[in-house]
Design a protein around this motif. Structure first.
Motif, PDB file in Angstrom:
ATOM      1  N   ILE A   1      39.452  44.299  41.008  1.00 10.70           N
ATOM      2  CA  ILE A   1      38.320  44.199  40.081  1.00 10.70           C
ATOM      3  C   ILE A   1      38.480  45.190  38.935  1.00 10.70           C
ATOM      4  CG2 ILE A   1      35.818  44.455  39.841  1.00 10.70           C
ATOM      5  CD1 ILE A   1      35.551  43.779  42.819  1.00 10.70           C
TER       6      ILE A   1
ATOM      7  N   LEU B   1      33.507  48.847  30.632  1.00 11.39           N
ATOM      8  CA  LEU B   1      32.350  49.690  30.313  1.00 11.39           C
ATOM      9  C   LEU B   1      32.299  49.897  28.807  1.00 11.39           C
ATOM     10  CD1 LEU B   1      33.128  52.353  33.091  1.00 11.39           C
ATOM     11  CD2 LEU B   1      31.787  50.256  33.321  1.00 11.39           C
TER      12      LEU B   1
ATOM     13  N   GLU C   1      39.541  41.383  29.384  1.00 11.16           N
ATOM     14  CA  GLU C   1      39.059  40.495  30.442  1.00 11.16           C
ATOM     15  C   GLU C   1      40.013  39.321  30.650  1.00 11.16           C
ATOM     16  OE1 GLU C   1      34.295  41.524  30.104  1.00 11.16           O
ATOM     17  OE2 GLU C   1      35.008  39.575  29.417  1.00 11.16           O
TER      18      GLU C   1
ATOM     19  N   ASN D   1      39.559  39.994  38.935  1.00 13.35           N
ATOM     20  CA  ASN D   1      38.174  39.713  38.577  1.00 13.35           C
ATOM     21  C   ASN D   1      37.619  40.790  37.664  1.00 13.35           C
ATOM     22  OD1 ASN D   1      37.279  37.274  40.027  1.00 13.35           O
ATOM     23  ND2 ASN D   1      37.980  38.432  41.801  1.00 13.35           N
TER      24      ASN D   1
ATOM     25  N   LEU E   1      33.940  42.755  36.064  1.00 10.02           N
ATOM     26  CA  LEU E   1      32.505  42.964  35.897  1.00 10.02           C
ATOM     27  C   LEU E   1      32.328  43.991  34.797  1.00 10.02           C
ATOM     28  CD1 LEU E   1      31.902  45.896  37.454  1.00 10.02           C
ATOM     29  CD2 LEU E   1      31.805  44.438  39.451  1.00 10.02           C
ATOM     30  N   GLY E   2      31.172  44.007  34.160  1.00  9.50           N
ATOM     31  CA  GLY E   2      31.041  44.961  33.069  1.00  9.50           C
ATOM     32  C   GLY E   2      29.791  44.784  32.250  1.00  9.50           C
ATOM     33  N   PHE E   3      29.652  45.637  31.249  1.00 12.94           N
ATOM     34  CA  PHE E   3      28.564  45.474  30.280  1.00 12.94           C
ATOM     35  C   PHE E   3      29.137  45.643  28.891  1.00 12.94           C
ATOM     36  CE2 PHE E   3      28.337  49.897  31.829  1.00 12.94           C
ATOM     37  CZ  PHE E   3      28.464  50.617  30.653  1.00 12.94           C
TER      38      PHE E   3
ATOM     39  N   ILE F   1      31.370  54.016  39.641  1.00 16.88           N
ATOM     40  CA  ILE F   1      32.172  52.865  39.208  1.00 16.88           C
ATOM     41  C   ILE F   1      33.444  52.764  40.055  1.00 16.88           C
ATOM     42  CG2 ILE F   1      33.507  51.899  37.286  1.00 16.88           C
ATOM     43  CD1 ILE F   1      30.561  51.695  36.760  1.00 16.88           C
TER      44      ILE F   1
ATOM     45  N   TYR G   1      32.970  50.393  42.742  1.00 18.89           N
ATOM     46  CA  TYR G   1      32.692  48.993  42.397  1.00 18.89           C
ATOM     47  C   TYR G   1      33.938  48.282  41.884  1.00 18.89           C
ATOM     48  CZ  TYR G   1      27.991  51.014  42.369  1.00 18.89           C
ATOM     49  OH  TYR G   1      26.847  51.694  42.701  1.00 18.89           O
ATOM     50  N   ALA G   2      34.896  49.056  41.382  1.00 18.59           N
ATOM     51  CA  ALA G   2      36.057  48.439  40.725  1.00 18.59           C
ATOM     52  C   ALA G   2      37.331  49.188  41.079  1.00 18.59           C
ATOM     53  CB  ALA G   2      35.832  48.439  39.223  1.00 18.59           C
ATOM     54  N   ASP G   3      38.458  48.585  40.731  1.00 19.38           N
ATOM     55  CA  ASP G   3      39.759  49.189  41.009  1.00 19.38           C
ATOM     56  C   ASP G   3      40.385  49.807  39.767  1.00 19.38           C
ATOM     57  OD1 ASP G   3      40.002  48.252  43.850  1.00 19.38           O
ATOM     58  OD2 ASP G   3      39.745  46.334  42.843  1.00 19.38           O
TER      59      ASP G   3
ATOM     60  N   LEU H   1      34.692  34.016  30.586  1.00 22.34           N
ATOM     61  CA  LEU H   1      34.312  35.225  29.858  1.00 22.34           C
ATOM     62  C   LEU H   1      33.425  34.782  28.715  1.00 22.34           C
ATOM     63  CD1 LEU H   1      36.297  35.193  27.157  1.00 22.34           C
ATOM     64  CD2 LEU H   1      37.907  36.251  28.720  1.00 22.34           C
TER      65      LEU H   1
ATOM     66  N   PHE I   1      26.113  45.967  39.405  1.00 26.98           N
ATOM     67  CA  PHE I   1      27.542  46.147  39.698  1.00 26.98           C
ATOM     68  C   PHE I   1      27.798  46.131  41.207  1.00 26.98           C
ATOM     69  CE2 PHE I   1      29.604  48.370  35.790  1.00 26.98           C
ATOM     70  CZ  PHE I   1      29.213  47.327  34.994  1.00 26.98           C
TER      71      PHE I   1
ATOM     72  N   GLU J   1      27.625  42.576  42.371  1.00 25.63           N
ATOM     73  CA  GLU J   1      28.728  41.774  41.840  1.00 25.63           C
ATOM     74  C   GLU J   1      30.045  42.161  42.500  1.00 25.63           C
ATOM     75  OE1 GLU J   1      26.774  40.772  37.459  1.00 25.63           O
ATOM     76  OE2 GLU J   1      28.474  42.145  37.565  1.00 25.63           O
ATOM     77  N   SER J   2      30.234  43.477  42.681  1.00 22.99           N
ATOM     78  CA  SER J   2      31.442  43.941  43.339  1.00 22.99           C
ATOM     79  C   SER J   2      31.510  43.391  44.769  1.00 22.99           C
ATOM     80  CB  SER J   2      31.463  45.467  43.356  1.00 22.99           C
ATOM     81  OG  SER J   2      32.631  45.952  43.948  1.00 22.99           O
TER      82      SER J   2
ATOM     83  N   ARG K   1      34.453  40.998  46.030  1.00 22.89           N
ATOM     84  CA  ARG K   1      35.310  41.463  47.124  1.00 22.89           C
ATOM     85  C   ARG K   1      35.271  40.511  48.326  1.00 22.89           C
ATOM     86  NH1 ARG K   1      37.573  45.963  45.450  1.00 22.89           N
ATOM     87  NH2 ARG K   1      36.429  47.592  44.354  1.00 22.89           N
TER      88      ARG K   1
ATOM     89  N   VAL L   1      28.015  48.865  48.579  1.00 19.50           N
ATOM     90  CA  VAL L   1      28.813  47.651  48.392  1.00 19.50           C
ATOM     91  C   VAL L   1      29.029  46.947  49.730  1.00 19.50           C
ATOM     92  CG1 VAL L   1      31.026  46.725  47.602  1.00 19.50           C
ATOM     93  CG2 VAL L   1      29.965  48.643  46.370  1.00 19.50           C
TER      94      VAL L   1
END
Lengths: 308, 308, 308
Positions: free
Chosen positions: A44, A48, A61, A70, A72-74, A95, A98-100, B72, C58, C61-62, C66, C294
């Motif tokens: 993910i 940001l 993206e 995948n 996610l973001g704003f 964060i 939530y993400a990699d 997206l 987030f 969504e994460s 996942r 998560v």
């Protein structure tokens, strides 16, 4: 603080070899994207964007999605709740769960650097104020490498606002490391390259520097013509701006005497600094350049996530 | 400019056969969605909403995700940076590199058409001002095809604002091509169907047209009752609006004498033009209609991406 | 209305056994996430955030990504078109066609409950005004279960705004069901736990309750110290606020006499209620708590979608 994670905050932190490796991987992915279509499966990316930049966000993206990952973001801190007074350090630590990998654009210089100091995942600087935007420079490098067959020994013309242009400064500093033959600086007197940067080049590299006022004075010797926008806000009065503006609008007339294999680049978006008539000239590759941005970001993501 | 790419800007550009093919494919996908769950694997859709429309955006995104593709996009030009003065032509050329298909909603009539002229990927018009919204019409067609067993020979009542309603004009023009038996136009005098459209129908099709003021005058003969909203802004004074409003609110009383197999449609969102009591009537299929929107968009995407 | 669908609106609707099952599943997923990487393949989650909450969005969504699922949503009702006057019932009925599960945050108390009454897919309440936020409580429970080896027989200190804090009320009510030994309520007089809630605890559970003004008075006996923010707006005058604020800022001094295996929790974001110096104390697990969020959401999603 995690110490063994690689980020991309500034290209100055990367060796010449590492940069070349990224560029070559970008070209490899460009030539056989299917081989990388599942490289980031299950991963993910968080985008940001504390200030909006649709094009850069889409490019990142798209890169992640094309790697099978995948997103996610704003896209705007105002529609997010990150402005509740939390520190950047706290935000990025969360964060990390939530993400990699995270891509950060921030109006304030140095924020991505600060974030990287607390992050447990790789951070990519997608622009911090007028300061750095390293993936734009990587995009430019992949474009030059692909369309000029390599990064070395070019005569590079840079035209427009050379005083404030973040993109131009970063490109000059990075290309100087790749044995650029000559930089031709084309700008109005009000917007010339800062003395400090010229001094830096002279002190560190064996590169020629030539300064001119008009494109026509230098067009014949250029391998690469890099155009940038001249912003109205940079001038004291409307009259000066209008006078200069036309001088720096690229049209078919101004490139007539250019080399047949010269390439014309622009970081986009353009407003009116390149006439639409130039678009159909084979040497105009600024749209292809935007395309290259996706592939070099794919290379960067796979490197930072160590999936390659 | 890419010449061989198919877009959907207006249904007028599609033959009757092509429209029917889309509707039938939508029905096929509806009946066996699992067969299409990976049709768009590795493909990316860009949703470019220059004005917000959550429902339409969700419907497209859901369609793409259910085909195994990725998405997206942005939902509001103000939180994106696309307003920097870049031309639509430049924007779409770049989007072509980030995505494989683009859905565009724009407040200005004709913008999706303009974009399609410069795009290297298929463009779908998701509404351009008060002008066109072809996937709403496709949704209506799939609904009619599914719930009435076909598109031909229906008596179609259209009720509400027939003067300004984009949805209604498009539906009438398209259904006329499928041998509609009769259009029953139900509206206040202030909001009747434009003369030019009535003239167009009479000149080109062998379809009956009947105009009435009240639903009750025509309810018995309808196969389909298509409701639309009457907007306050259309009236000169509050008094006229309030007087008319109640006349055009659908309730159980007004549909009592309707056929047992009549279907009641509405493009949604509704505000108060259909009483909640009608929702439990078996003939009210406006929520199922929203569901159909996903399947017809799945059909459209697979066709334009040529993965079917 | 769909009757057989399970939602999560309030933890009061869940039995003790069901809650424990969720917590245990969360721990199982945390220990072997790869076993669940495709659990929700082909499923779509809609994140309907009628007010922004980046962190919660987030986290959900994460969780879904996942699990191999997909996500669509909005983060702010203002950039969506859901404010056109449509009822929540209508909105959620349509969302049921676009997604398989929906997460809703809404400024108005009771809206997720109302939505669940009309929804054909599971609804998760992600916060409705100052009312409920059940997945925060589940996060807290998974954290306690993981870091304290179980949910029962703890001495739990709750510090800060105990009067208005939604998080604290929900945690107290839920933990009381799991044989909590003692609640130690640490707050200024202006922000003590409501009498009604204290009465409720005494009437229903065999739990000790102790009220103190200062952390130092109780720190030695705590198994868990749960910190919350004190908001300036709660005070009549600046002077009172400033006086109290420092009393409730956690620092190394205040926890010196705490047990070695005490855990310090906080729902985040923190502003200044915990000094940064505390972060490096091993007992401070508030960032790990965010991580747990998560996994417990992954557990909840798999349960509600019945893919587990």
């Amino acid at each position: 603080m995690a110490m063994n994670i690689r980020h991309l905050i500034s290209l100055a932190d990367y060796s010449k070899e590492e940069i070349l490796e990224l560029v070559k991987l970008g070209e490899k992915i460009y030539n056989s994207p299917k081989d990388y279509a599942k490289s980031c499966e299950g991963k993910i990316m968080a985008t940001l964007f504390f200030e909006p930049s649709t094009r850069t966000k889409f490019s990142f993206e798209s890169a992640m999605l094309r790697l099978g990952g995948n997103v996610l973001g704003f896209s705007d801190a105002n529609t997010s709740s990150v402005k509740k007074g939390e520190s950047v350090a706290d935000t990025i630590r969360c964060i990390s769960y939530y993400a990699d990998i995270a891509v950060m654009r921030h109006p304030k210089e140095g924020t991505p650097k600060l974030a990287s100091m607390y992050s447990e995942i790789p951070i990519i600087n997608a622009g911090d104020g007028g300061h750095l935007h390293p993936t734009q420079t990587l995009t430019d490098l992949l474009t030059i490498h692909t369309y000029k067959g390599g990064l070395e020994n070019h005569v590079i013309g840079l035209c427009g606002d050379l005083k404030y242009g973040r993109t131009v400064h970063s490109l000059i500093k990075t290309m100087a490391r790749f044995n650029t033959k000559k930089f031709v600086l084309i700008s109005p007197e009000e917007l010339t390259l800062p003395e400090s940067l010229k001094r830096y080049l002279k002190d560190n590299y064996d590169v020629k520097i030539k300064e001119v006022r008009y494109i026509e004075e230098a067009i014949e010797e250029l391998d690469i013509l890099y155009m940038t926008r001249i912003q109205k806000e940079r001038f004291f009065n409307e009259e000066d701006y209008l006078k200069l503006k036309n001088t720096y609008i690229l049209d078919n007339d101004k490139i007539r005497n250019g080399k047949k294999d010269m390439i014309i680049m622009h970081p986009l978006p353009r407003v009116n600094e390149i006439s639409y008539e130039v678009d159909s000239d084979k040497r105009a590759i600024y749209f292809k350049q935007a395309k290259m941005g996706v592939y070099v970001r794919m290379a960067l993501i796979t490197k930072l996530l160590e999936v390659e």
